[in-house]
Design an enzyme around this catalytic site. Structure first.
Site, PDB file in Angstrom:
ATOM      1  N   GLY A  38      18.224  28.134 178.992  1.00 27.19           N
ATOM      2  CA  GLY A  38      18.654  29.172 178.197  1.00 27.19           C
ATOM      3  C   GLY A  38      18.336  31.003 178.879  1.00 27.19           C
ATOM      4  O   GLY A  38      18.875  31.447 178.105  1.00 27.19           O
TER       5      GLY A  38
ATOM      6  N   GLU B  39      21.383  31.570 180.643  1.00 26.34           N
ATOM      7  CA  GLU B  39      22.648  31.756 178.708  1.00 26.34           C
ATOM      8  C   GLU B  39      22.321  33.050 178.517  1.00 26.34           C
ATOM      9  O   GLU B  39      22.987  34.149 178.275  1.00 26.34           O
ATOM     10  CB  GLU B  39      22.467  31.138 178.022  1.00 26.34           C
ATOM     11  CG  GLU B  39      23.254  29.690 177.932  1.00 26.34           C
ATOM     12  CD  GLU B  39      22.942  28.455 177.806  1.00 26.34           C
ATOM     13  OE1 GLU B  39      21.604  27.882 177.554  1.00 26.34           O
ATOM     14  OE2 GLU B  39      22.980  27.724 177.462  1.00 26.34           O
TER      15      GLU B  39
ATOM     16  N   ALA C 161      15.023  27.662 177.874  1.00 22.81           N
ATOM     17  CA  ALA C 161      13.750  27.212 175.693  1.00 22.81           C
ATOM     18  C   ALA C 161      13.015  26.251 176.730  1.00 22.81           C
ATOM     19  O   ALA C 161      13.198  25.514 177.271  1.00 22.81           O
ATOM     20  CB  ALA C 161      15.172  26.704 175.442  1.00 22.81           C
TER      21      ALA C 161
ATOM     22  N   GLU D 142      19.377  21.550 182.806  1.00 20.34           N
ATOM     23  CA  GLU D 142      19.660  21.055 181.287  1.00 20.34           C
ATOM     24  C   GLU D 142      20.247  19.567 181.696  1.00 20.34           C
ATOM     25  O   GLU D 142      19.365  18.623 181.025  1.00 20.34           O
ATOM     26  CB  GLU D 142      20.309  21.118 180.117  1.00 20.34           C
ATOM     27  CG  GLU D 142      20.532  22.542 179.396  1.00 20.34           C
ATOM     28  CD  GLU D 142      20.667  24.247 180.043  1.00 20.34           C
ATOM     29  OE1 GLU D 142      21.650  23.773 180.985  1.00 20.34           O
ATOM     30  OE2 GLU D 142      20.806  25.558 179.593  1.00 20.34           O
TER      31      GLU D 142
END
Ligand code: CO8
Length: 258
Positions: A109, A112, A65, A132
């Site tokens: 992300g 993910e 992200a 993260e």
């Protein structure tokens, strides 16, 4: 809709969505994920599309992200504005088969959304990770849950708690990716697999995907019963008649998606 941060192309029954924000290593921001969600809605509605390939660049599938976009949030702002998460969910809610073709970094992300796809084909330079924890947070769009189901508790804990990257070979051994290929062969291999899927009966491919995914939320007994009912239901389709007749007549089937 004209896209700025993704590239959408089609070849027969296969559509390819390429994340295209190279200067930021395809960091996933709200605008890019909005475009991905929009493209998937278009492809879902298009009967001529049987399978989608989601990919990035040779250096990065997606490095996570967008940290710069996310950093100024507080609890209430990130809670109230869940557009970002909703747009990611478009991948997990997509009903047709979708393959992640991953080269380079698939982090946070990025890892993910690769795991939201039905399977991952990785280039030999791919690196997966949930880093993260290095940023003082944890995975937030399914990483802890999907990674644990894909590779088991020990490796998922290792990845999420140390933040280390898992190279492609280890990811294949652990069951996170279905196959590894040379970087140069990544797109041709992914598109060939997608074309094979797109050549099958579309409703059967969709129902098969739904059935495998349903197993994540069911006991073995419930899952087997669910599978059996859907298997039986396929005998109402013309494609079942065609597929079995073609085998018996020693010819290729011509599925009509009916
Ligand atoms: N976000 C924003 N920008 C990024 C990101 C990112 N995730 N990753 C890389 N970039 C940018 C860099 O800032 C840099 O930009 P600039 O040139 O303007 O400084 C450019 O991409 C190139 O990056 P590097 O110079 O760092 O390239 P390197 O080859 O040296 O390193 C790495 C590559 C190792 C991938 C490194 O860039 C890195 O560690 N990136 C961050 C990886 C990361 O921590 N990802 C997890 C992010 S958090 C997350 O994904 C949470 C998901 C849940 C979201 C829920 C939201 C509601």
């Amino acid at each position: 809709m004209a896209y700025k941060l993704i590239d959408l192309t089609r070849d027969g029954g296969v559509a390819t969505i390429q994340l295209d924000r190279p200067k930021a290593l395809n960091a996933l921001n709200t605008e890019m994920m909005g475009e991905v969600a929009n493209a998937l809605a278009t492809l879902e509605a298009d009967d001529s599309v049987g399978c989608v390939v989601l990919t990035g660049s040779e250096k990065a599938f997606a490095a996570g992200a967008d940290i710069k976009e996310m950093s100024d949030n507080n609890y209430l702002s990130i809670y109230k504005n869940d557009t970002f998460e909703e747009n990611h969910c478009a991948i997990e809610r997509f009903r047709k088969p979708i393959i992640a073709a991953v080269a380079g970094y698939a982090l946070g992300g990025g890892c993910e959304i690769a795991m939201m796809c039905d399977f991952i084909i990785a280039a030999d330079n791919a690196k997966f990770g949930q880093p993260e924890i290095n940023l003082g947070v944890m995975p937030g769009i399914g990483g802890t849950q999907r990674l644990m189901r894909a590779v088991g508790k020990a490796k998922a804990m290792d990845m999420c708690l140390t933040g280390r990257m898992m190279p492609a070979e280890e990811a294949e051994r652990a069951g996170l990716v279905s196959r590894i290929v040379k970087l140069d062969d990544l797109m041709s291999t992914a598109k060939e697999a997608a074309a094979k899927i797109a050549s099958q009966s579309q409703p059967v491919a969709m129902i098969t995907k739904e059935t495998v995914n349903a197993g994540f939320n069911m006991t073995l007994e419930q899952g087997i019963r669910f599978e059996r009912r859907l298997f039986q239901s396929l005998f109402t389709t013309q494609d079942q008649k065609e597929g079995m007749a073609a085998f018996i007549e020693k010819r290729k089937p011509h599925f009509k998606n009916k």
